[in-house]
Every structure is written in C-alpha cells, then in structure tokens.
Design an enzyme around this catalytic site. Structure first.
Site, PDB file in Angstrom:
ATOM      1  N   SER A  38      25.437  22.144 -24.380  1.00  0.00           N
ATOM      2  CA  SER A  38      25.239  21.551 -23.047  1.00  0.00           C
ATOM      3  C   SER A  38      23.806  21.455 -22.593  1.00  0.00           C
ATOM      4  O   SER A  38      23.523  20.849 -21.568  1.00  0.00           O
ATOM      5  CB  SER A  38      26.000  22.358 -22.013  1.00  0.00           C
ATOM      6  OG  SER A  38      27.321  21.924 -22.016  1.00  0.00           O
ATOM      7  N   SER A  43      27.064  19.348 -20.890  1.00  0.00           N
ATOM      8  CA  SER A  43      27.506  19.404 -19.520  1.00  0.00           C
ATOM      9  C   SER A  43      26.392  19.571 -18.489  1.00  0.00           C
ATOM     10  O   SER A  43      26.613  19.319 -17.311  1.00  0.00           O
ATOM     11  CB  SER A  43      28.510  20.558 -19.353  1.00  0.00           C
ATOM     12  OG  SER A  43      27.882  21.807 -19.519  1.00  0.00           O
ATOM     13  N   LYS A  91      21.728  24.994 -12.433  1.00  0.00           N
ATOM     14  CA  LYS A  91      22.998  24.326 -12.725  1.00  0.00           C
ATOM     15  C   LYS A  91      24.059  24.904 -11.783  1.00  0.00           C
ATOM     16  O   LYS A  91      24.006  26.084 -11.425  1.00  0.00           O
ATOM     17  CB  LYS A  91      23.343  24.584 -14.195  1.00  0.00           C
ATOM     18  CG  LYS A  91      24.574  23.855 -14.706  1.00  0.00           C
ATOM     19  CD  LYS A  91      24.698  24.014 -16.228  1.00  0.00           C
ATOM     20  CE  LYS A  91      25.978  23.401 -16.771  1.00  0.00           C
ATOM     21  NZ  LYS A  91      26.068  23.486 -18.237  1.00  0.00           N
TER      22      LYS A  91
END
Ligand code: GLN
Length: 447
Positions: A149, A125, A51
């Site tokens: 997330s 997210s 990420k």
C-alpha cells in the site's frame, strides 16, 4: 533539494502561510479527494499528514470506513506523536481504501484522483497519502503498508514511498489490518527527507511489543543489484529494462535471479492477511467505536447485522474468506501452507540479499484508467500485487521511486534490502535522485 525540510526552514513561512495552505488544500481537495479531513494542528513546522488509519487525538479517524464514522480517538499513534513533539505541523487525514483493502485506491466512498490525470487510478491503499505528496511542495505523509500500500500509490503518483523493516516503527495507534504484516512508513518527494523523518519516528516503543530495539544498519547504497526474472514481464518490462541500462551506466552491476514460485507469494499473502483482517474487524460491532445503531430492541443478531452492514464489499469479502481459512477443518490446507510459503520465500530472498539489493518493477502494468480498473475481478486485482507483496510478506525494507514517465504518467521501481538495511536502500534512491528529476503537476504551499 527543492521542497526539502531544510529548504522549508531556511525560507521561513511568513504570516498567514498555514491559513493559505489550508484554503488551497481545501479547494484542491474538492477535486482530488486526497484528504478525508483537513485539520491543522501544531502550526509553525513542516507539514505532515497521516493516513486515515492512524489515530490522531481529537481528529476523526475512520480508515475510510462507514463503520467508524464519528470515531474521534483520545490519543495519538506513536509515529504521529513523535512528529508533533518535533514540531511538525499536522495537516489532515488522508484518504485510503477501506481499512487498507485495495490496490488501486477505489475501495472508498470518494476515491482519490491521480493528479497527473484524473481519469487514472492513484493506486492504493495509501491513495490520499501519495496524492497529497504529489501535489504539495513541502510535506511528508505517514502511510501504512501491509502488502504494497505504500509502493503501489507511490508508483502511480510519482512519489517516493518507503516501507521500513517490520518492527522498526511502532504500530501503536494504527487501526490494524494484518498485525504480522503492517508497517508504518513514509511517502515524500525525496529519499533524504524520508531518511530524516524515519530517524524521528523509528525506535522501540513500550506500547507496541512488536517494535524492536535494534537500529537500522549504517549503510551506503550497494553496487550489486539483482532483478527477479519472473517479475520482468508485462507492460512495464521494456521501460524497466531501459532503466537497468541507465543504472549500469551509473556503475551498478545488475545480475538476474530466478524465484520460480514467486506468484505463490500472492496466494500466501491473501490467506494470511485475510485471516488476520477477519479477526481485527471483529471488534467493530457498533458497541464501542464509531457507528451507533438504533438499539437492542430488535434483538442480538439484528443489532450486529445493522452495524456490520456498514462494511464495504471488499471488507465483507475478506471477513468471510479470512474466517474460512482460519476454521479448524481447513487450517492445514490453507493457513499453515501459506506460513510455509512465507518462511521459504524469506529465506530465498535473504540469500540473494546477502550478495546485494534486489531491484524490480513496482507494478506489472502502467497506470490503468479508473474505468479499466473497476472492470477487473478481485483475483486479477490481487495479482497486481505480485511485485509489492514479496518484500512485505518477508518484512524487508523497500523504497518505490519514479524512474520514468509513459504518456505523462509516472512509473516506479522498487529497491529491496535485507532486514535493517533501511539506510542502504534510502541511500540508493538518494543517489538516483542526483541524476533523475521527478516531475510534479502542482506545488501547493510553495514559498
Ligand atoms: N493490495 C493489498 C491488499 O489489498 C495490499 C494493501 C495494503 O498494503 N494495505 O491487501
């Protein structure tokens, strides 16, 4: 299992595999925006992505924020470093809501698209991590959850998202959102791959004083499950009830518990996480990292205003609200109360978890269209985290996995265990995978 790390190694990627993989990913990325950049390092091993809030040495790391454009860290996050050492191949940084602020994956300049249907949200997210996993045959994603997330995008993109017990994976090299809540976890296509990768990245780290030395318990899937009554409502309810019937058919006992104040978890989470976020974002001033502004000539206030105007709308909202709840005049009214809710909820859930694991829908709604989600106001969006926040607020291990499809879109459930029961919840999902085949629209990198 098809797509597994074992299978990848037994098939042996031949000459040109990684070049082809890179080209295919770049082509698809122009449509799906799963990656902020595709950069291959350490080729020869099983592909993994990180990420974009995890530092990778020499690779631009922005947390999808304009304020960090051009920031290239000189070191690796511990989780990244551990996979590189075990000869995994790094393939790129995945898209996300700016600094992790979001539920639908829409808070970045170029939001990722859902591979099942591009008109629908990916969830956030860790949007890009879930999309990359959903489209690639051989790949695991390092992702991060503060309040859901990992589960939210895993649910909407039909992949397996694992959030470990807080402290089991070092947070060194993570661009912090909320330090007392952030967990680095794994998104993959199967719980057995996840269990293998988890064993490689977990464990104490001198560079993170909150990393713990305890190992997760050796545990099998528990047969006693509990649903939380207050979370059984909304669009996913009837699907989830059918899923529970299937589980009963597989020999699980499912009881019901009531946690009347569960929605207070959302309020407590947003107070605590915004308070922490507002302090963490204070360091982005244009001095040290990323964005370089025009200079000091105009004056002190103008200098910082110019740099900090690069934050997106949601980040600005959280700086303002987070700073407010920390201010001494209202601290006891908001922050201190939120901490009490957190402690109460942890003890309430832990009591149930002594008797078995908790199983709940991951999201209260079916995957919304991008346009629908954009029309929701902030508070309505925050409320969508009602099922993902409780395990995160309490630092409990949980896995989100697909259990059904509605109109071609996946739906996810969450299994939650007590602290250090990470192996038990992963085993539960491995059992589920013996009876339920996940669907994917793409198999990029197939051998
Ligand atoms: N939706 C939650 C938030 O916006 C959780 C996000 C996360 O886990 N990073 O804070």
């Amino acid at each position: 299992m098809s797509g597994s790390i074992e299978e990848f190694h037994s098939k042996k990627a031949g000459d040109g595999y990684y070049e082809r993989l890179e080209a295919e990913l770049k082509k698809l990325n122009a449509e799906l925006h799963a990656f902020n950049n595709i950069t291959l390092l350490n080729t020869g091993g099983y592909p993994f992505s990180a990420k974009d809030n995890l530092c990778v040495e020499g690779v631009e790391t922005t947390a999808s924020s304009r304020i960090l454009k051009g920031y290239v860290p000189p070191f690796n996050a511990t989780a990244v470093e551990r996979l590189l050492k075990r000869k995994f191949t790094f393939i790129g940084k995945t898209n996300m809501d700016e600094f992790g602020f979001g539920t639908f994956g829409l808070n970045s300049d170029e939001p990722a698209r859902n591979p099942f249907n591009r008109e629908y949200v990916t969830g956030g997210s860790s949007s890009g991590a879930a999309v990359a996993t959903s489209v690639m045959k051989y790949h695991v994603a390092l992702a991060v959850s503060t309040g859901g997330s990992i589960s939210a995008p895993s649910s909407f993109c039909g992949v397996v998202g694992f959030t470990p017990t807080y402290g089991l994976v070092s947070r060194y090299g993570l661009l912090d959102y909320g330090n007392s809540l952030d967990k680095i976890g794994i998104i993959s296509r199967s719980a057995s791959d996840t269990a293998n990768v988890f064993d490689l990245i977990r464990g104490p780290d001198d560079k993170d004083s909150t990393s713990v030395s305890e190992a997760p318990k050796k545990e099998k899937a528990k047969k006693n499950l509990f649903v939380i009554k207050e979370l059984l409502k909304g669009e996913t309810q009837s699907y989830f009830e059918r899923f529970c019937d299937k589980l009963r058919g597989l020999g699980y006992a499912i009881g019901e518990v009531s946690v009347p104040d569960i929605e207070k978890a959302v309020q407590a989470y947003y107070i605590i996480s915004m308070a922490e976020a507002s302090t963490n974002l204070a360091k982005y001033t244009g001095f040290k990292y990323g964005y370089k502004n025009s200079g000091f000539e105009k004056g002190y206030n103008e200098f910082f205003t110019e740099a900090r105007s690069n934050f997106g709308v949601e980040a600005k909202r959280r700086i303002v609200l987070g700073t407010f709840v920390r201010s001494s005049s209202v601290r006891s009214k908001y922050y201190d109360k939120a901490m009490k809710v957190r402690a109460l909820l942890t003890s309430r859930l832990s009591k149930t978890l002594e008797k078995g694991n908790i199983i709940i829908p991951a999201m209260p709604i079916l995957t919304p269209k991008i346009e629908e989600a954009r029309q929701m106001d902030s508070v309505s969006v925050y409320k969508m985290d009602i099922s993902t926040i409780p395990p995160n607020l309490c630092g409990l291990p949980h896995v989100c996995f697909p259990y059904d499809y509605a109109g071609g879109m996946p739906i996810g459930a969450q299994i939650i265990g007590s602290h250090f029961s990470d192996n038990g919840v992963l085993e539960f999902v491995q059992e589920w995978e013996k009876t339920f085949k996940y669907k994917f629209k793409y198999d990029v990198g197939a051998l």
